[in-house]
Design an enzyme around this catalytic site. Structure first.
Site, mmCIF file in Angstrom:
data_model
loop_
_atom_site.group_PDB
_atom_site.id
_atom_site.type_symbol
_atom_site.label_atom_id
_atom_site.label_comp_id
_atom_site.label_asym_id
_atom_site.label_seq_id
_atom_site.Cartn_x
_atom_site.Cartn_y
_atom_site.Cartn_z
ATOM 1 N N ASP A 90 49.400 43.221 45.821
ATOM 2 C CA ASP A 90 48.152 42.598 45.381
ATOM 3 C C ASP A 90 47.153 42.634 46.529
ATOM 4 O O ASP A 90 47.544 42.667 47.697
ATOM 5 C CB ASP A 90 48.379 41.152 44.936
ATOM 6 C CG ASP A 90 47.208 40.680 44.085
ATOM 7 O OD1 ASP A 90 47.170 41.017 42.894
ATOM 8 O OD2 ASP A 90 46.308 40.010 44.624
ATOM 9 N N ARG A 104 60.085 40.751 35.746
ATOM 10 C CA ARG A 104 59.270 39.572 36.054
ATOM 11 C C ARG A 104 59.953 38.261 35.609
ATOM 12 O O ARG A 104 59.683 37.211 36.188
ATOM 13 C CB ARG A 104 57.911 39.748 35.378
ATOM 14 C CG ARG A 104 56.907 38.671 35.571
ATOM 15 C CD ARG A 104 56.365 38.634 36.988
ATOM 16 N NE ARG A 104 55.241 37.742 37.032
ATOM 17 C CZ ARG A 104 55.345 36.416 37.009
ATOM 18 N NH1 ARG A 104 56.539 35.857 36.993
ATOM 19 N NH2 ARG A 104 54.279 35.662 37.013
ATOM 20 N N ARG A 123 46.129 49.129 37.661
ATOM 21 C CA ARG A 123 47.045 48.085 37.194
ATOM 22 C C ARG A 123 48.122 48.635 36.251
ATOM 23 O O ARG A 123 48.553 47.937 35.330
ATOM 24 C CB ARG A 123 46.275 46.968 36.470
ATOM 25 C CG ARG A 123 45.350 46.161 37.360
ATOM 26 C CD ARG A 123 46.145 45.201 38.248
ATOM 27 N NE ARG A 123 45.300 44.173 38.809
ATOM 28 C CZ ARG A 123 45.192 42.930 38.326
ATOM 29 N NH1 ARG A 123 45.897 42.557 37.285
ATOM 30 N NH2 ARG A 123 44.410 42.082 38.910
ATOM 31 N N TYR A 129 37.555 35.451 46.765
ATOM 32 C CA TYR A 129 38.708 34.584 46.484
ATOM 33 C C TYR A 129 38.951 33.582 47.598
ATOM 34 O O TYR A 129 39.310 32.429 47.361
ATOM 35 C CB TYR A 129 39.973 35.425 46.279
ATOM 36 C CG TYR A 129 40.114 35.935 44.875
ATOM 37 C CD1 TYR A 129 40.446 35.068 43.823
ATOM 38 C CD2 TYR A 129 39.907 37.272 44.575
ATOM 39 C CE1 TYR A 129 40.562 35.531 42.529
ATOM 40 C CE2 TYR A 129 40.022 37.749 43.280
ATOM 41 C CZ TYR A 129 40.355 36.876 42.265
ATOM 42 O OH TYR A 129 40.464 37.330 40.983
ATOM 43 N N ARG A 147 52.115 43.554 33.095
ATOM 44 C CA ARG A 147 52.703 42.799 31.987
ATOM 45 C C ARG A 147 52.670 43.464 30.619
ATOM 46 O O ARG A 147 53.388 43.059 29.720
ATOM 47 C CB ARG A 147 52.034 41.424 31.893
ATOM 48 C CG ARG A 147 52.512 40.488 32.969
ATOM 49 C CD ARG A 147 51.641 39.278 33.034
ATOM 50 N NE ARG A 147 50.277 39.707 33.337
ATOM 51 C CZ ARG A 147 49.267 38.894 33.552
ATOM 52 N NH1 ARG A 147 49.444 37.595 33.455
ATOM 53 N NH2 ARG A 147 48.066 39.350 33.840
HETATM 54 O O1 CP3 Z 1 47.342 48.938 39.956
HETATM 55 C C1 CP3 Z 1 48.532 48.543 40.046
HETATM 56 O O2 CP3 Z 1 49.362 48.597 39.114
HETATM 57 C C2 CP3 Z 1 49.009 48.069 41.405
HETATM 58 C C3 CP3 Z 1 49.133 46.688 41.573
HETATM 59 C C4 CP3 Z 1 47.904 45.775 41.619
HETATM 60 C C5 CP3 Z 1 47.988 44.430 41.224
HETATM 61 N N1 CP3 Z 1 46.819 43.822 41.538
HETATM 62 C C6 CP3 Z 1 49.178 43.807 40.623
HETATM 63 C C7 CP3 Z 1 49.058 42.512 39.946
HETATM 64 C C8 CP3 Z 1 46.623 45.985 42.115
HETATM 65 C C9 CP3 Z 1 45.984 47.260 42.619
HETATM 66 C C10 CP3 Z 1 45.951 44.736 42.070
HETATM 67 C C11 CP3 Z 1 44.584 44.551 42.569
HETATM 68 C C12 CP3 Z 1 43.897 43.267 42.356
HETATM 69 N N2 CP3 Z 1 44.456 42.019 42.355
HETATM 70 C C13 CP3 Z 1 42.508 43.128 42.205
HETATM 71 C C14 CP3 Z 1 41.507 44.251 42.266
HETATM 72 C C15 CP3 Z 1 41.482 45.110 41.084
HETATM 73 C C16 CP3 Z 1 41.167 44.440 39.788
HETATM 74 O O3 CP3 Z 1 41.974 44.542 38.878
HETATM 75 O O4 CP3 Z 1 40.073 43.861 39.705
HETATM 76 C C17 CP3 Z 1 42.243 41.758 42.040
HETATM 77 C C18 CP3 Z 1 40.890 41.141 41.815
HETATM 78 C C19 CP3 Z 1 43.484 41.069 42.170
HETATM 79 C C20 CP3 Z 1 43.698 39.600 42.150
HETATM 80 C C21 CP3 Z 1 44.640 39.209 41.092
HETATM 81 N N3 CP3 Z 1 45.997 39.426 41.098
HETATM 82 C C22 CP3 Z 1 44.340 38.461 39.911
HETATM 83 C C23 CP3 Z 1 42.960 38.016 39.503
HETATM 84 C C24 CP3 Z 1 45.542 38.270 39.243
HETATM 85 C C25 CP3 Z 1 45.759 37.407 38.037
HETATM 86 C C26 CP3 Z 1 45.318 38.043 36.803
HETATM 87 C C27 CP3 Z 1 46.434 38.845 36.231
HETATM 88 O O5 CP3 Z 1 46.196 39.976 35.844
HETATM 89 O O6 CP3 Z 1 47.529 38.275 36.149
HETATM 90 C C28 CP3 Z 1 46.571 38.918 39.974
HETATM 91 C C29 CP3 Z 1 47.992 39.014 39.622
HETATM 92 C C30 CP3 Z 1 48.575 40.382 39.476
HETATM 93 N N4 CP3 Z 1 48.335 41.416 40.343
HETATM 94 C C31 CP3 Z 1 49.499 40.807 38.484
HETATM 95 C C32 CP3 Z 1 49.816 42.139 38.781
HETATM 96 C C33 CP3 Z 1 50.784 43.041 38.061
HETATM 97 C C34 CP3 Z 1 50.078 39.962 37.386
HETATM 98 C C35 CP3 Z 1 51.189 39.153 37.934
HETATM 99 C C36 CP3 Z 1 52.148 38.642 36.893
HETATM 100 O O7 CP3 Z 1 53.107 39.362 36.566
HETATM 101 O O8 CP3 Z 1 51.954 37.513 36.452
#
Ligand code: CP3
Length: 347
Positions: free
Chosen positions: A74, A38, A25, A151, A29
Protein backbone atom coordinates in the site's frame (compact mmCIF):
# COMPACT_ATOMS: atom_id res chain seq x y z
CA UNK A 1 3.39 -17.24 -27.52
CA UNK A 2 5.56 -14.18 -27.23
CA UNK A 3 8.20 -14.43 -24.56
CA UNK A 4 8.95 -10.73 -24.49
CA UNK A 5 8.22 -8.33 -21.69
CA UNK A 6 5.55 -6.47 -23.65
CA UNK A 7 4.78 -3.99 -20.92
CA UNK A 8 8.39 -2.99 -20.30
CA UNK A 9 9.14 -2.86 -24.03
CA UNK A 10 6.13 -0.64 -24.74
CA UNK A 11 7.50 1.90 -22.28
CA UNK A 12 10.80 1.73 -24.14
CA UNK A 13 9.13 2.52 -27.47
CA UNK A 14 8.31 -0.86 -29.00
CA UNK A 15 4.89 -1.24 -30.67
CA UNK A 16 2.65 -4.32 -30.56
CA UNK A 17 -0.57 -5.15 -32.40
CA UNK A 18 -2.26 -6.03 -29.14
CA UNK A 19 -1.21 -3.69 -26.33
CA UNK A 20 0.03 -5.01 -22.98
CA UNK A 21 -2.61 -4.95 -20.25
CA UNK A 22 -2.87 -4.88 -16.45
CA UNK A 23 -5.23 -3.23 -13.96
CA UNK A 24 -4.53 -0.87 -11.10
CA UNK A 25 -5.50 -2.61 -7.83
CA UNK A 26 -5.64 -5.92 -9.71
CA UNK A 27 -4.94 -7.93 -6.55
CA UNK A 28 -7.91 -7.26 -4.31
CA UNK A 29 -11.30 -8.01 -2.90
CA UNK A 30 -13.12 -8.56 -6.21
CA UNK A 31 -11.12 -11.82 -6.53
CA UNK A 32 -12.49 -14.80 -4.56
CA UNK A 33 -8.96 -16.21 -4.16
CA UNK A 34 -7.87 -12.88 -2.58
CA UNK A 35 -10.81 -12.89 -0.17
CA UNK A 36 -9.85 -16.40 0.85
CA UNK A 37 -6.34 -15.35 1.88
CA UNK A 38 -7.74 -12.17 3.43
CA UNK A 39 -9.96 -14.27 5.74
CA UNK A 40 -6.81 -15.52 7.42
CA UNK A 41 -4.88 -12.25 7.83
CA UNK A 42 -5.52 -8.56 8.20
CA UNK A 43 -4.41 -6.35 5.34
CA UNK A 44 -1.17 -5.04 6.89
CA UNK A 45 -0.10 -8.55 7.90
CA UNK A 46 -0.54 -9.57 4.27
CA UNK A 47 1.64 -6.63 3.17
CA UNK A 48 4.30 -7.46 5.76
CA UNK A 49 4.54 -11.19 5.04
CA UNK A 50 6.54 -11.54 1.80
CA UNK A 51 5.20 -15.05 1.02
CA UNK A 52 1.60 -13.86 1.34
CA UNK A 53 2.26 -10.64 -0.60
CA UNK A 54 3.82 -12.78 -3.33
CA UNK A 55 0.88 -15.17 -3.44
CA UNK A 56 -1.70 -12.40 -3.90
CA UNK A 57 0.49 -10.45 -6.35
CA UNK A 58 0.48 -13.52 -8.58
CA UNK A 59 -3.27 -14.23 -8.35
CA UNK A 60 -4.32 -11.87 -11.17
CA UNK A 61 -1.43 -13.12 -13.32
CA UNK A 62 -2.56 -16.72 -12.92
CA UNK A 63 -6.23 -15.83 -13.37
CA UNK A 64 -5.98 -13.38 -16.30
CA UNK A 65 -2.45 -13.69 -17.73
CA UNK A 66 -1.86 -9.95 -17.19
CA UNK A 67 1.34 -8.51 -18.68
CA UNK A 68 2.26 -6.72 -15.48
CA UNK A 69 2.46 -7.89 -11.87
CA UNK A 70 2.15 -5.04 -9.38
CA UNK A 71 3.68 -5.54 -5.98
CA UNK A 72 1.03 -6.15 -3.32
CA UNK A 73 1.47 -3.42 -0.74
CA UNK A 74 0.00 0.00 0.00
CA UNK A 75 1.13 3.58 -0.51
CA UNK A 76 0.73 4.24 3.23
CA UNK A 77 3.60 1.99 4.32
CA UNK A 78 5.83 5.06 3.80
CA UNK A 79 4.23 7.31 6.44
CA UNK A 80 4.10 4.30 8.74
CA UNK A 81 7.84 3.75 8.29
CA UNK A 82 8.35 7.48 8.98
CA UNK A 83 6.85 6.98 12.43
CA UNK A 84 3.07 7.34 12.06
CA UNK A 85 0.69 4.80 13.52
CA UNK A 86 -1.48 3.34 10.73
CA UNK A 87 -4.63 1.26 10.99
CA UNK A 88 -6.95 -0.13 8.33
CA UNK A 89 -10.46 -0.04 9.69
CA UNK A 90 -13.07 -2.31 8.11
CA UNK A 91 -15.54 -0.24 6.11
CA UNK A 92 -13.63 3.00 6.64
CA UNK A 93 -10.21 2.46 5.10
CA UNK A 94 -6.87 3.77 6.33
CA UNK A 95 -6.72 5.86 9.52
CA UNK A 96 -3.77 7.62 11.18
CA UNK A 97 -4.33 7.87 14.93
CA UNK A 98 -2.38 11.14 15.30
CA UNK A 99 -2.48 13.13 12.08
CA UNK A 100 0.19 15.70 11.20
CA UNK A 101 -1.09 19.15 12.14
CA UNK A 102 1.93 21.38 12.87
CA UNK A 103 5.67 21.83 12.59
CA UNK A 104 6.33 19.72 15.69
CA UNK A 105 4.55 16.76 14.08
CA UNK A 106 6.55 17.26 10.89
CA UNK A 107 9.84 17.45 12.78
CA UNK A 108 9.08 14.07 14.31
CA UNK A 109 8.73 12.39 10.89
CA UNK A 110 11.92 10.47 10.26
CA UNK A 111 13.56 9.25 7.09
CA UNK A 112 16.25 7.40 9.04
CA UNK A 113 16.21 3.62 8.82
CA UNK A 114 13.50 3.65 6.17
CA UNK A 115 15.30 0.99 4.15
CA UNK A 116 15.38 -1.46 7.06
CA UNK A 117 11.83 -0.72 8.15
CA UNK A 118 10.54 -1.45 4.68
CA UNK A 119 12.70 -4.52 4.08
CA UNK A 120 9.53 -6.66 3.94
CA UNK A 121 8.63 -4.87 0.68
CA UNK A 122 12.03 -5.57 -0.84
CA UNK A 123 11.87 -9.22 0.25
CA UNK A 124 8.44 -9.52 -1.39
CA UNK A 125 9.75 -8.04 -4.65
CA UNK A 126 12.63 -10.52 -4.73
CA UNK A 127 10.27 -13.44 -4.14
CA UNK A 128 7.81 -12.24 -6.78
CA UNK A 129 10.58 -11.77 -9.31
CA UNK A 130 11.73 -15.36 -8.79
CA UNK A 131 8.25 -16.75 -9.41
CA UNK A 132 7.31 -14.57 -12.37
CA UNK A 133 7.49 -15.82 -15.97
CA UNK A 134 10.00 -14.00 -18.12
CA UNK A 135 7.37 -12.32 -20.29
CA UNK A 136 5.83 -10.54 -17.30
CA UNK A 137 6.92 -7.13 -16.05
CA UNK A 138 7.26 -6.50 -12.32
CA UNK A 139 5.84 -3.12 -11.32
CA UNK A 140 6.95 -1.35 -8.13
CA UNK A 141 5.08 1.69 -6.85
CA UNK A 142 4.70 4.41 -4.28
CA UNK A 143 2.34 7.27 -3.55
CA UNK A 144 3.32 10.76 -4.69
CA UNK A 145 4.24 13.25 -1.93
CA UNK A 146 0.94 15.17 -1.91
CA UNK A 147 -1.18 12.02 -1.96
CA UNK A 148 0.70 10.67 1.07
CA UNK A 149 0.52 14.10 2.73
CA UNK A 150 -3.26 14.19 2.21
CA UNK A 151 -3.70 11.05 4.34
CA UNK A 152 -1.03 12.06 6.84
CA UNK A 153 -2.55 15.48 7.52
CA UNK A 154 -6.24 14.65 7.21
CA UNK A 155 -5.80 11.38 9.11
CA UNK A 156 -8.19 9.46 6.86
CA UNK A 157 -10.20 9.88 3.65
CA UNK A 158 -11.41 13.46 3.41
CA UNK A 159 -14.00 15.45 1.52
CA UNK A 160 -12.51 18.96 1.38
CA UNK A 161 -8.90 18.58 2.58
CA UNK A 162 -9.23 21.58 4.87
CA UNK A 163 -6.36 20.59 7.19
CA UNK A 164 -4.02 19.79 4.30
CA UNK A 165 -4.73 22.96 2.34
CA UNK A 166 -4.67 25.19 5.45
CA UNK A 167 -1.22 23.91 6.33
CA UNK A 168 -0.14 24.40 2.72
CA UNK A 169 -1.43 27.99 2.52
CA UNK A 170 -0.75 29.22 6.06
CA UNK A 171 2.49 27.47 6.97
CA UNK A 172 4.06 26.80 3.60
CA UNK A 173 7.50 26.46 5.16
CA UNK A 174 6.44 23.49 7.30
CA UNK A 175 4.40 22.05 4.43
CA UNK A 176 7.50 22.20 2.23
CA UNK A 177 9.57 20.51 4.93
CA UNK A 178 7.06 17.64 5.06
CA UNK A 179 7.06 17.32 1.26
CA UNK A 180 10.86 17.40 1.25
CA UNK A 181 11.04 14.56 3.80
CA UNK A 182 8.61 12.55 1.70
CA UNK A 183 10.73 13.05 -1.41
CA UNK A 184 13.79 11.83 0.51
CA UNK A 185 11.98 8.73 1.78
CA UNK A 186 10.50 7.99 -1.65
CA UNK A 187 13.85 8.28 -3.38
CA UNK A 188 15.35 5.61 -1.11
CA UNK A 189 12.22 3.47 -1.40
CA UNK A 190 12.19 3.49 -5.21
CA UNK A 191 15.92 2.84 -5.48
CA UNK A 192 15.61 -0.23 -3.27
CA UNK A 193 12.59 -1.44 -5.19
CA UNK A 194 14.63 -1.42 -8.39
CA UNK A 195 17.53 -3.16 -6.63
CA UNK A 196 15.05 -5.82 -5.51
CA UNK A 197 13.70 -6.50 -9.00
CA UNK A 198 11.10 -3.85 -9.90
CA UNK A 199 11.28 -3.22 -13.66
CA UNK A 200 8.80 -0.35 -13.94
CA UNK A 201 7.88 2.23 -11.30
CA UNK A 202 4.39 3.67 -10.84
CA UNK A 203 3.86 6.95 -8.99
CA UNK A 204 0.26 7.15 -7.73
CA UNK A 205 -0.97 10.72 -7.34
CA UNK A 206 -4.59 10.01 -6.55
CA UNK A 207 -5.20 13.47 -5.09
CA UNK A 208 -3.45 15.60 -7.72
CA UNK A 209 -6.89 16.70 -8.94
CA UNK A 210 -8.04 18.29 -5.66
CA UNK A 211 -5.97 21.41 -6.46
CA UNK A 212 -6.52 24.32 -8.79
CA UNK A 213 -4.00 24.23 -11.64
CA UNK A 214 -2.31 27.26 -10.04
CA UNK A 215 -1.90 25.61 -6.65
CA UNK A 216 -0.80 22.35 -8.22
CA UNK A 217 1.92 24.22 -10.08
CA UNK A 218 2.97 26.31 -7.09
CA UNK A 219 2.80 23.87 -4.18
CA UNK A 220 2.73 20.33 -5.56
CA UNK A 221 4.50 20.06 -8.90
CA UNK A 222 7.99 21.15 -7.70
CA UNK A 223 8.12 18.04 -5.48
CA UNK A 224 6.88 15.72 -8.23
CA UNK A 225 9.56 17.15 -10.49
CA UNK A 226 12.29 16.77 -7.89
CA UNK A 227 11.31 13.18 -7.14
CA UNK A 228 10.98 12.07 -10.76
CA UNK A 229 14.37 13.62 -11.60
CA UNK A 230 15.99 11.83 -8.67
CA UNK A 231 14.48 8.49 -9.63
CA UNK A 232 15.59 8.87 -13.24
CA UNK A 233 19.11 9.86 -12.26
CA UNK A 234 19.44 6.91 -9.85
CA UNK A 235 17.94 4.31 -12.17
CA UNK A 236 17.80 5.77 -15.69
CA UNK A 237 16.95 2.45 -17.35
CA UNK A 238 13.79 1.90 -15.30
CA UNK A 239 10.65 3.44 -16.82
CA UNK A 240 8.51 5.65 -14.58
CA UNK A 241 4.74 6.06 -15.02
CA UNK A 242 3.00 8.98 -13.27
CA UNK A 243 -0.73 8.82 -12.48
CA UNK A 244 -2.10 12.27 -11.63
CA UNK A 245 -5.78 11.45 -11.10
CA UNK A 246 -8.00 14.34 -12.19
CA UNK A 247 -4.96 16.18 -13.52
CA UNK A 248 -5.93 16.72 -17.16
CA UNK A 249 -5.89 20.50 -16.66
CA UNK A 250 -2.20 20.57 -15.90
CA UNK A 251 -0.86 17.88 -18.24
CA UNK A 252 1.12 20.56 -20.03
CA UNK A 253 3.41 20.86 -16.99
CA UNK A 254 4.25 17.17 -17.23
CA UNK A 255 5.95 17.65 -20.59
CA UNK A 256 8.95 19.03 -18.63
CA UNK A 257 9.42 15.77 -16.74
CA UNK A 258 11.71 12.87 -17.65
CA UNK A 259 8.79 10.42 -17.46
CA UNK A 260 8.24 7.40 -19.67
CA UNK A 261 4.51 6.92 -19.19
CA UNK A 262 1.47 8.80 -17.95
CA UNK A 263 -1.54 6.94 -16.62
CA UNK A 264 -4.76 8.63 -17.76
CA UNK A 265 -8.06 8.65 -15.85
CA UNK A 266 -11.37 8.51 -17.72
CA UNK A 267 -12.14 12.23 -17.52
CA UNK A 268 -10.30 12.85 -20.81
CA UNK A 269 -9.91 10.81 -24.00
CA UNK A 270 -6.51 9.25 -24.72
CA UNK A 271 -6.43 11.29 -27.92
CA UNK A 272 -6.90 14.63 -26.14
CA UNK A 273 -4.55 13.62 -23.31
CA UNK A 274 -1.88 12.80 -25.88
CA UNK A 275 -2.27 16.21 -27.51
CA UNK A 276 -1.87 18.00 -24.19
CA UNK A 277 1.15 15.84 -23.37
CA UNK A 278 2.75 16.69 -26.70
CA UNK A 279 2.91 13.06 -27.80
CA UNK A 280 5.91 12.60 -25.51
CA UNK A 281 4.89 9.60 -23.41
CA UNK A 282 3.45 6.12 -23.54
CA UNK A 283 -0.12 6.44 -22.28
CA UNK A 284 -1.74 3.99 -19.93
CA UNK A 285 -5.48 3.68 -19.42
CA UNK A 286 -8.24 4.59 -19.42
CA UNK A 287 -11.42 2.50 -19.22
CA UNK A 288 -13.84 3.77 -16.56
CA UNK A 289 -13.75 1.02 -13.87
CA UNK A 290 -17.55 1.21 -13.60
CA UNK A 291 -17.87 0.05 -17.24
CA UNK A 292 -17.06 -3.40 -15.79
CA UNK A 293 -20.43 -3.30 -14.02
CA UNK A 294 -22.26 -2.74 -17.33
CA UNK A 295 -23.66 -5.24 -19.85
CA UNK A 296 -21.21 -7.07 -22.12
CA UNK A 297 -22.15 -4.98 -25.17
CA UNK A 298 -21.09 -1.86 -23.31
CA UNK A 299 -17.88 -3.46 -22.06
CA UNK A 300 -17.11 -4.45 -25.64
CA UNK A 301 -17.95 -1.02 -27.07
CA UNK A 302 -15.89 0.91 -24.51
CA UNK A 303 -12.93 -1.49 -24.56
CA UNK A 304 -12.76 -1.20 -28.36
CA UNK A 305 -12.98 2.56 -28.20
CA UNK A 306 -10.02 2.73 -25.81
CA UNK A 307 -8.07 0.24 -27.98
CA UNK A 308 -8.65 2.24 -31.14
CA UNK A 309 -7.57 5.47 -29.50
CA UNK A 310 -4.52 3.77 -28.03
CA UNK A 311 -3.59 2.47 -31.45
CA UNK A 312 -2.94 5.97 -32.80
CA UNK A 313 -0.57 7.08 -30.02
CA UNK A 314 2.98 7.80 -31.22
CA UNK A 315 4.61 6.39 -28.07
CA UNK A 316 2.38 3.40 -27.57
CA UNK A 317 -0.43 2.30 -25.27
CA UNK A 318 -0.75 0.14 -22.17
CA UNK A 319 -4.34 -0.94 -21.65
CA UNK A 320 -5.54 -0.28 -18.10
CA UNK A 321 -8.47 1.16 -16.20
CA UNK A 322 -8.73 4.88 -15.45
CA UNK A 323 -8.35 4.11 -11.72
CA UNK A 324 -8.27 1.01 -9.50
CA UNK A 325 -10.65 -1.89 -10.08
CA UNK A 326 -13.57 -1.69 -7.64
CA UNK A 327 -14.20 -4.31 -4.94
CA UNK A 328 -17.48 -5.71 -6.30
CA UNK A 329 -16.43 -5.93 -9.96
CA UNK A 330 -17.58 -9.22 -11.56
CA UNK A 331 -14.58 -11.38 -12.47
CA UNK A 332 -16.33 -12.47 -15.69
CA UNK A 333 -16.50 -8.84 -16.81
CA UNK A 334 -12.71 -8.58 -16.49
CA UNK A 335 -12.47 -11.74 -18.60
CA UNK A 336 -14.82 -10.25 -21.17
CA UNK A 337 -12.71 -7.08 -21.37
CA UNK A 338 -9.55 -9.17 -21.88
CA UNK A 339 -11.23 -11.31 -24.53
CA UNK A 340 -12.13 -8.17 -26.48
CA UNK A 341 -8.56 -6.84 -26.18
CA UNK A 342 -6.90 -10.08 -27.22
CA UNK A 343 -9.23 -10.77 -30.16
CA UNK A 344 -9.29 -7.22 -31.52
CA UNK A 345 -8.62 -6.63 -35.20
CA UNK A 346 -7.55 -3.05 -35.63
CA UNK A 347 -9.29 -1.22 -38.44
O1 CP3 B 1 -2.61 -2.33 -7.62
C1 CP3 B 1 -2.48 -3.31 -6.84
O2 CP3 B 1 -3.16 -4.36 -6.91
C2 CP3 B 1 -1.35 -3.26 -5.83
C3 CP3 B 1 -1.71 -2.98 -4.51
C4 CP3 B 1 -2.23 -1.61 -4.09
C5 CP3 B 1 -3.09 -1.46 -3.00
N1 CP3 B 1 -3.24 -0.14 -2.74
C6 CP3 B 1 -3.67 -2.58 -2.24
C7 CP3 B 1 -4.81 -2.34 -1.34
C8 CP3 B 1 -1.91 -0.33 -4.55
C9 CP3 B 1 -1.07 0.09 -5.74
C10 CP3 B 1 -2.55 0.59 -3.68
C11 CP3 B 1 -2.40 2.04 -3.81
C12 CP3 B 1 -3.21 2.94 -2.96
N2 CP3 B 1 -3.60 2.73 -1.67
C13 CP3 B 1 -3.63 4.22 -3.35
C14 CP3 B 1 -3.32 4.89 -4.66
C15 CP3 B 1 -4.06 4.37 -5.80
C16 CP3 B 1 -5.55 4.47 -5.72
O3 CP3 B 1 -6.20 3.44 -5.83
O4 CP3 B 1 -6.03 5.60 -5.60
C17 CP3 B 1 -4.36 4.76 -2.27
C18 CP3 B 1 -5.03 6.10 -2.24
C19 CP3 B 1 -4.29 3.81 -1.20
C20 CP3 B 1 -4.84 3.97 0.17
C21 CP3 B 1 -5.79 2.90 0.49
N3 CP3 B 1 -5.47 1.59 0.75
C22 CP3 B 1 -7.20 3.03 0.68
C23 CP3 B 1 -7.98 4.31 0.49
C24 CP3 B 1 -7.68 1.78 1.04
C25 CP3 B 1 -9.07 1.46 1.50
C26 CP3 B 1 -10.02 1.36 0.40
C27 CP3 B 1 -10.04 -0.03 -0.13
O5 CP3 B 1 -9.99 -0.20 -1.33
O6 CP3 B 1 -10.15 -0.93 0.72
C28 CP3 B 1 -6.59 0.87 1.04
C29 CP3 B 1 -6.63 -0.57 1.31
C30 CP3 B 1 -6.14 -1.49 0.24
N4 CP3 B 1 -4.99 -1.28 -0.48
C31 CP3 B 1 -6.72 -2.73 -0.14
C32 CP3 B 1 -5.88 -3.27 -1.12
C33 CP3 B 1 -6.02 -4.59 -1.83
C34 CP3 B 1 -7.94 -3.37 0.46
C35 CP3 B 1 -7.57 -4.04 1.72
C36 CP3 B 1 -8.55 -5.10 2.16
O7 CP3 B 1 -8.40 -6.26 1.74
O8 CP3 B 1 -9.41 -4.76 2.96
Amino acid sequence: MEKEKKLLNTLKGKKYDIPPVWMMRQAGRYLPQYRKVREKYDFMTMCKTPEVATEVTLQPIDEFDMDGAILFSDILVIPEAMGMKLQFIEGKGPVFESPIRNKGDIDRLTVEGIEEKLSYVFEALKLIKMSLNEDKTLIGFAGAPITLAAYMVEGSASRNYIYLKSLMYNDTRSFNLMMEKLVQALEIYYLNQVRSGAEVLMLFDTFAGIFSPFDYERYVFPFVKKLVKKIKSNTPETPVIYFPKGGANFYKLLTELPLDGVSIDWSISLTDANKKLGGKFTLQGNLDPVVLFADYEIIERETKRVLEEGRSLEKGHIFNLGHGILPKTPVDSVKKMLEVIRAHNFS
